[in-house]
Every structure is written in structure tokens, then in C-alpha cells.
Enzyme design. Structure first.
Site, PDB file in Angstrom:
ATOM      1  N   TRP A 129       0.822  -1.212   0.000  1.00  0.00           N
ATOM      2  CA  TRP A 129       0.000   0.000   0.000  1.00  0.00           C
ATOM      3  C   TRP A 129       0.853   1.257   0.000  1.00  0.00           C
ATOM      4  O   TRP A 129       0.340   2.346  -0.220  1.00  0.00           O
ATOM      5  CB  TRP A 129      -0.985   0.007   1.171  1.00  0.00           C
ATOM      6  N   ARG A 130       2.148   1.121   0.190  1.00  0.00           N
ATOM      7  CA  ARG A 130       3.039   2.276   0.063  1.00  0.00           C
ATOM      8  C   ARG A 130       3.544   2.446  -1.367  1.00  0.00           C
ATOM      9  O   ARG A 130       4.228   3.419  -1.665  1.00  0.00           O
ATOM     10  CB  ARG A 130       4.230   2.115   1.015  1.00  0.00           C
ATOM     11  N   GLU A 152      -5.929   0.776   5.142  1.00  0.00           N
ATOM     12  CA  GLU A 152      -6.144   1.507   6.392  1.00  0.00           C
ATOM     13  C   GLU A 152      -7.219   0.859   7.246  1.00  0.00           C
ATOM     14  O   GLU A 152      -7.082   0.757   8.466  1.00  0.00           O
ATOM     15  CB  GLU A 152      -6.491   2.969   6.114  1.00  0.00           C
ATOM     16  N   TYR A 177      -8.240  10.247  11.125  1.00  0.00           N
ATOM     17  CA  TYR A 177      -7.031   9.496  10.797  1.00  0.00           C
ATOM     18  C   TYR A 177      -7.125   8.875   9.402  1.00  0.00           C
ATOM     19  O   TYR A 177      -6.233   9.045   8.571  1.00  0.00           O
ATOM     20  CB  TYR A 177      -6.739   8.386  11.825  1.00  0.00           C
ATOM     21  N   ASP A 195      -1.816   8.063  14.517  1.00  0.00           N
ATOM     22  CA  ASP A 195      -2.082   6.707  14.976  1.00  0.00           C
ATOM     23  C   ASP A 195      -1.285   6.486  16.259  1.00  0.00           C
ATOM     24  O   ASP A 195      -0.643   7.405  16.773  1.00  0.00           O
ATOM     25  CB  ASP A 195      -1.762   5.679  13.890  1.00  0.00           C
TER      26      ASP A 195
END
Length: 189
Positions: free
Chosen positions: A44-45, A57, A139, A157
Site C-alpha cells: 500500500w506504500r 487503512e 485518521y 495513529d
């Protein structure tokens, strides 16, 4: 001990280093430099797809990264987009084999209709609209805005809160409601 600052767990850290980090710009540069050297390579990065980032997330909210990795890939193989999720029968979305270790994929499934009907299958790129989706708070909205849309959006977080507390606050209960509010204010600098 002279020249050292006490951290919240009793460990000692050089006072000069903490003082140098206490300025937001210097702190940000040092933290990003650390990340460039030590950040984990996670799927996901390597994407800017808002849907993929939302899925990660949601799955990461209560679950460790190592448990999320196979479920993330499995979920995206079955439901690569809001459109694919929207046409999938409800029974298949919640089958045991597709569940993440946390929310069983309910949040992305919950958002599918609104994203498809109101936004052409995409997530909106502004925080206020994102937070109007049920289950997306500050968030998650900040993470999507930052990672998917390249916007400057703060997130807080547990790990970020711990670092901000140690660098900028140092005393008190980092989990107390008032402290969390203070840390959210600190992260906006």
C-alpha cells in the site's frame, strides 16, 4: 544526569537531540530521513490508488501488518475496485476466506455504494467529504488524502502519538483524552 532528558519510560535521551527535534521543520526532516533508511516496503506504500489505500487503512486499524498482508492481496484480487465490490453478492463479500482479521472488509463494502453512486467509483479528495462516509474519521481521511492524493494531511495513529508525545510533550498520560487532543494539535504544525 546533566545533558540528558528523561523520557516517559525512564530511558534517557540526549537533551540536545530532543531540543533539536522539538522544532517542527527539523523534526519532520529527521523523521523523513529515518523513514527513507528504515521504512518497511509494503504494497500500500507503492500505490496511490485511493481504494487500495482505504482497504489497507481499514484492515490495519486493529490488526498487525503481517496478518493484513495476505488478506490485503486476497481482498484486492477479488474486489480490485469499488465497482467490483458493488456488484459482488453480499454473501461472497463476507465469506470467511475474504475476511481481514479486523472488520471483515465491512468498511470498504459499506463505502462502495456511496463511492460508486455519488463519485463515479472513486473516493473524493477532500477531507470533509471523506469524513462524511460512515466509518471514516480524521485518521483514515488523513491517510487517504496523504498517501493517495499527495496532500499534506496529518495523521495520528498509536505510533505517531507515541513519537510526538516523547519529542514534544514528555510528561503526562499519552493516552488521556486531553493529551490526544493536544497531540492532534501538535501534529498539525
Amino acid at each position: 544526569m546533566e545533558g540528558y532528558a528523561q523520557t516517559n519510560k525512564g530511558a534517557r535521551a540526549p537533551a540536545r537531540r530532543i531540543a533539536a527535534c522539538a522544532r517542527p521543520q527539523g523534526f519532520r526532516r529527521r523523521l523523513l530521513a529515518w523513514y527513507d533508511r528504515h521504512g518497511r516496503d509494503l504494497p500500500w506504500r507503492r500505490t496511490s490508488d485511493p481504494y487500495h489505500i482505504l482497504v489497507s487503512e481499514v484492515m490495519l486499524q486493529q490488526t498487525q501488518v503481517d496478518r493484513v498482508l495476505p488478506k490485503y492481496h486476497e481482498w484486492l484480487a477479488k474486489y480490485p475496485s469499488f465497482e467490483a465490490l458493488a456488484i459482488a453478492p453480499k454473501a461472497t463479500r463476507y465469506r470467511r476466506g475474504t475476511r481481514s482479521a479486523t472488520t471483515s472488509g465491512r468498511a470498504p463494502a459499506r463505502h462502495r455504494r456511496e463511492a460508486v453512486e455519488k463519485y463515479g467509483g472513486a473516493l473524493p479528495s477532500d477531507g470533509e467529504t471523506l469524513q462524511s462516509f460512515k466509518g471514516i474519521g480524521p485518521y483514515t481521511a488523513g491517510a487517504v488524502l496523504s498517501f493517495a492524493f499527495g496532500q499534506r494531511a496529518a495523521i495520528l495513529d498509536t505510533n505517531v502519538a507515541r513519537v510526538l508525545f516523547r519529542v514534544f510533550v514528555g510528561r503526562g498520560n499519552p493516552k488521556a483524552h486531553q493529551m490526544r487532543k493536544r497531540l492532534w494539535a501538535t501534529r498539525k504544525r
